[in-house]
Motif scaffolding. Structure first.
Motif, PDB file in Angstrom:
ATOM      1  N   LYS A   1     -20.139  48.831   3.909  1.00  0.00           N
ATOM      2  CA  LYS A   1     -20.182  47.370   3.894  1.00  0.00           C
ATOM      3  C   LYS A   1     -19.324  46.796   5.018  1.00  0.00           C
ATOM      4  O   LYS A   1     -19.726  45.851   5.694  1.00  0.00           O
ATOM      5  N   ASN A   2     -18.155  47.368   5.230  1.00  0.00           N
ATOM      6  CA  ASN A   2     -17.285  46.920   6.311  1.00  0.00           C
ATOM      7  C   ASN A   2     -17.961  47.058   7.671  1.00  0.00           C
ATOM      8  O   ASN A   2     -17.891  46.162   8.516  1.00  0.00           O
ATOM      9  N   ILE A   3     -18.621  48.187   7.885  1.00  0.00           N
ATOM     10  CA  ILE A   3     -19.311  48.432   9.151  1.00  0.00           C
ATOM     11  C   ILE A   3     -20.453  47.437   9.321  1.00  0.00           C
ATOM     12  O   ILE A   3     -20.657  46.878  10.407  1.00  0.00           O
ATOM     13  N   GLU A   4     -21.213  47.201   8.251  1.00  0.00           N
ATOM     14  CA  GLU A   4     -22.304  46.220   8.333  1.00  0.00           C
ATOM     15  C   GLU A   4     -21.759  44.831   8.637  1.00  0.00           C
ATOM     16  O   GLU A   4     -22.338  44.106   9.451  1.00  0.00           O
ATOM     17  N   ASP A   5     -20.653  44.458   8.010  1.00  0.00           N
ATOM     18  CA  ASP A   5     -20.033  43.164   8.299  1.00  0.00           C
ATOM     19  C   ASP A   5     -19.640  43.075   9.768  1.00  0.00           C
ATOM     20  O   ASP A   5     -19.860  42.055  10.421  1.00  0.00           O
ATOM     21  N   LEU A   6     -19.045  44.140  10.284  1.00  0.00           N
ATOM     22  CA  LEU A   6     -18.609  44.154  11.674  1.00  0.00           C
ATOM     23  C   LEU A   6     -19.796  44.050  12.634  1.00  0.00           C
ATOM     24  O   LEU A   6     -19.784  43.240  13.565  1.00  0.00           O
ATOM     25  N   LEU A   7     -20.836  44.846  12.386  1.00  0.00           N
ATOM     26  CA  LEU A   7     -21.973  44.888  13.310  1.00  0.00           C
ATOM     27  C   LEU A   7     -22.895  43.680  13.196  1.00  0.00           C
ATOM     28  O   LEU A   7     -23.461  43.235  14.191  1.00  0.00           O
ATOM     29  N   PHE A   8     -23.056  43.143  11.978  1.00  0.00           N
ATOM     30  CA  PHE A   8     -24.062  42.104  11.768  1.00  0.00           C
ATOM     31  C   PHE A   8     -23.498  40.714  11.487  1.00  0.00           C
ATOM     32  O   PHE A   8     -24.187  39.725  11.684  1.00  0.00           O
TER      33      PHE A   8
ATOM     34  N   LEU B   1     -18.881  60.619  11.096  1.00  0.00           N
ATOM     35  CA  LEU B   1     -17.662  60.217  10.407  1.00  0.00           C
ATOM     36  C   LEU B   1     -16.664  59.624  11.402  1.00  0.00           C
ATOM     37  O   LEU B   1     -16.013  58.616  11.128  1.00  0.00           O
ATOM     38  N   LYS B   2     -16.571  60.221  12.578  1.00  0.00           N
ATOM     39  CA  LYS B   2     -15.655  59.752  13.614  1.00  0.00           C
ATOM     40  C   LYS B   2     -15.949  58.294  13.972  1.00  0.00           C
ATOM     41  O   LYS B   2     -15.039  57.467  14.022  1.00  0.00           O
ATOM     42  N   ASN B   3     -17.223  57.955  14.202  1.00  0.00           N
ATOM     43  CA  ASN B   3     -17.583  56.581  14.552  1.00  0.00           C
ATOM     44  C   ASN B   3     -17.390  55.634  13.374  1.00  0.00           C
ATOM     45  O   ASN B   3     -16.939  54.503  13.543  1.00  0.00           O
ATOM     46  N   ALA B   4     -17.729  56.099  12.184  1.00  0.00           N
ATOM     47  CA  ALA B   4     -17.556  55.254  10.997  1.00  0.00           C
ATOM     48  C   ALA B   4     -16.091  54.890  10.801  1.00  0.00           C
ATOM     49  O   ALA B   4     -15.764  53.737  10.506  1.00  0.00           O
ATOM     50  N   LEU B   5     -15.198  55.848  10.995  1.00  0.00           N
ATOM     51  CA  LEU B   5     -13.772  55.575  10.834  1.00  0.00           C
ATOM     52  C   LEU B   5     -13.260  54.613  11.904  1.00  0.00           C
ATOM     53  O   LEU B   5     -12.458  53.727  11.615  1.00  0.00           O
ATOM     54  N   LYS B   6     -13.742  54.761  13.136  1.00  0.00           N
ATOM     55  CA  LYS B   6     -13.343  53.844  14.211  1.00  0.00           C
ATOM     56  C   LYS B   6     -13.793  52.416  13.909  1.00  0.00           C
ATOM     57  O   LYS B   6     -13.037  51.456  14.095  1.00  0.00           O
ATOM     58  N   LEU B   7     -15.033  52.270  13.454  1.00  0.00           N
ATOM     59  CA  LEU B   7     -15.553  50.933  13.158  1.00  0.00           C
ATOM     60  C   LEU B   7     -14.841  50.321  11.959  1.00  0.00           C
ATOM     61  O   LEU B   7     -14.533  49.126  11.950  1.00  0.00           O
ATOM     62  N   ASN B   8     -14.571  51.130  10.952  1.00  0.00           N
ATOM     63  CA  ASN B   8     -13.859  50.622   9.784  1.00  0.00           C
ATOM     64  C   ASN B   8     -12.439  50.194  10.164  1.00  0.00           C
ATOM     65  O   ASN B   8     -11.946  49.166   9.700  1.00  0.00           O
ATOM     66  N   GLU B   9     -11.795  50.970  11.023  1.00  0.00           N
ATOM     67  CA  GLU B   9     -10.449  50.623  11.477  1.00  0.00           C
ATOM     68  C   GLU B   9     -10.452  49.288  12.233  1.00  0.00           C
ATOM     69  O   GLU B   9      -9.588  48.435  12.026  1.00  0.00           O
ATOM     70  N   LEU B  10     -11.449  49.069  13.093  1.00  0.00           N
ATOM     71  CA  LEU B  10     -11.562  47.800  13.814  1.00  0.00           C
ATOM     72  C   LEU B  10     -11.801  46.661  12.833  1.00  0.00           C
ATOM     73  O   LEU B  10     -11.184  45.596  12.945  1.00  0.00           O
ATOM     74  N   TRP B  11     -12.665  46.871  11.851  1.00  0.00           N
ATOM     75  CA  TRP B  11     -12.925  45.832  10.843  1.00  0.00           C
ATOM     76  C   TRP B  11     -11.624  45.460  10.127  1.00  0.00           C
ATOM     77  O   TRP B  11     -11.348  44.287   9.920  1.00  0.00           O
TER      78      TRP B  11
END
Length: 68
Positions: A6-13, A48-58
């Motif tokens: 959900k965090n990644i979707e919020d960040l991207l969209f 997993l590496k990209n998911a963690l980076k995006l979640n950290e930015l969020w």
């Protein structure tokens, strides 16, 4: 749906950040981000590496003070 997804979707969209800005802040290639924002690839299949980076930015964006 997991919190990270959900965090990644919020960040991207939902965020005002462009793929270029996200790419610069995370080191993830713009082409990779574009595949997810154009829904050519499923976020659940993201590394997993990209998911963690995006979640950290969020998380950083959520904690940033607002100008209100």
């Amino acid at each position: 749906m997991s919190d990270i997804k959900k965090n990644i979707e919020d960040l991207l969209f939902e965020s005002e950040l462009t793929n270029y800005q996200i790419s610069k802040r995370t080191g993830i290639a713009q082409t990779t981000l574009s595949r997810f924002t154009r829904k050519e690839s499923d976020i659940e299949n993201m590394s997993l590496k990209n998911a963690l980076k995006l979640n950290e930015l969020w998380e950083k964006i959520r904690q940033a003070p607002t100008d209100e």
